[in-house]
Scaffold this active site. Structure first.
Site: not given
Length: 305
Positions: A78-79, A152-153
């Site tokens: 995911d990174g 994401n955030e």
């Protein structure tokens, strides 16, 4: 000649090996191929003596990655996916995400059937799922100090060993609110299954046009997660004398001083995921996070004493 790219996690030998195999496969089928690592999407951390480490949003694309590229393959976890989208989203390049990591919540598939998947993508037999991203900026008066794209955030929080912080927050044209907490999360629907979920925020399906604000360890029962339209920009004013730390997608950030403000809004760039079959978000929730799994009843034959 059609053009494709490969972005891989250079910390994982398997990702590098498969990247060269993908390069060779595409070249054999008449494609021009450019390779890059996920490092280019890591924006870097600032230091106390240099609080800003600024790379403009539209200058992160690797050499050869531009609007003429048909697609790119991402090899990692995911990174690496988050890093890759920071590099290619301004150019509208769709990504086929292949998991070579652990959780792989954002990845489309595993390595097992890679050649048939590449053939399917080269034939154009796929769907594009566009997911919203955030543009995050740090400003001092009207001077832009720092900016980043995130999928994401963004998280604005206190430094270790400092006290709880106060945040004055404006959402669109609504009246500002004051929240006392350890930090604030502004999340996209994609990010609703990441840090904001761990902080008590709701899960939001990717197609809903909203953002959410989640206080981290708030000092009030009334300070809870808030979901609002993604047409509303968010401005956060640190209402305390100490500097804060901002982190985007868990891998890059800067210091935010008391005289600064942080502005977040939906980006004009979307993250374009290549889907080889119609996306099924609830299936991913079930497989990756265990959401909605059936409960197993106790055997009825057990007799109570």
């Amino acid at each position: 000649m059609p053009k494709a790219g490969v972005i891989y996690n250079d910390a994982k030998p398997i990702a590098y090996r498969v990247a060269r195999e993908v390069e060779a496969y595409l070249q054999e089928h008449g494609w021009e191929v450019h390779l890059a690592t996920g490092v280019g999407g890591i924006l870097g951390y600032s230091q106390p003596n240099s609080p800003v480490c600024h790379t403009p949003i539209d200058r992160l694309n690797p050499p050869g990655f531009d609007e003429k590229m048909s697609f790119a393959v991402v090899l990692g976890g995911d990174g690496t996916v988050l890093s890759a989208f920071r590099q290619v989203a301004p150019w509208g390049i769709p990504l086929l995400t292949i998991n070579t990591g652990h959780m792989g919540f954002l990845t489309e598939a595993y390595l097992g059937n890679l050649p048939p998947m590449l053939a399917q993508v080269m034939a154009g037999n796929y769907e594009i799922e566009a997911r919203s991203m955030l543009t995050v900026q740090v400003l001092r008066e009207e001077v832009l100090l720092w900016e980043a794209l995130c999928l994401n955030e963004m998280v604005l929080h206190r430094e270790p060993l400092t006290s709880m912080c106060h945040f004055e927050i404006e959402i669109g044209r609504h009246a500002p609110v004051d929240i006392a907490a350890d930090g604030i999360i502004i999340s996209t629907p994609t990010g609703s299954t990441a840090y904001s979920l761990s902080s008590g925020g709701p899960v939001i399906t990717p197609g809903v046009p909203v953002l959410q604000l989640v206080p981290i360890c708030p000092h009030s029962l009334a300070s809870r997660a808030l979901v609002f339209a993604d047409t509303e920009p968010v401005t956060i004013f640190p209402a305390n004398p100490n500097r804060l730390v901002m982190v985007v997608d868990g891998n890059a950030g800067c210091y935010v001083l008391p005289e600064d403000r942080v502005r977040s809004q939906r980006s004009c760039y979307d993250a374009k995921f290549i889907r080889l079959q119609p996306p099924e978000f609830f299936r991913i929730l079930r497989e990756k996070l265990g959401w909605g799994l059936p409960h197993t009843a106790k055997p009825s034959s057990v007799e109570l004493p």
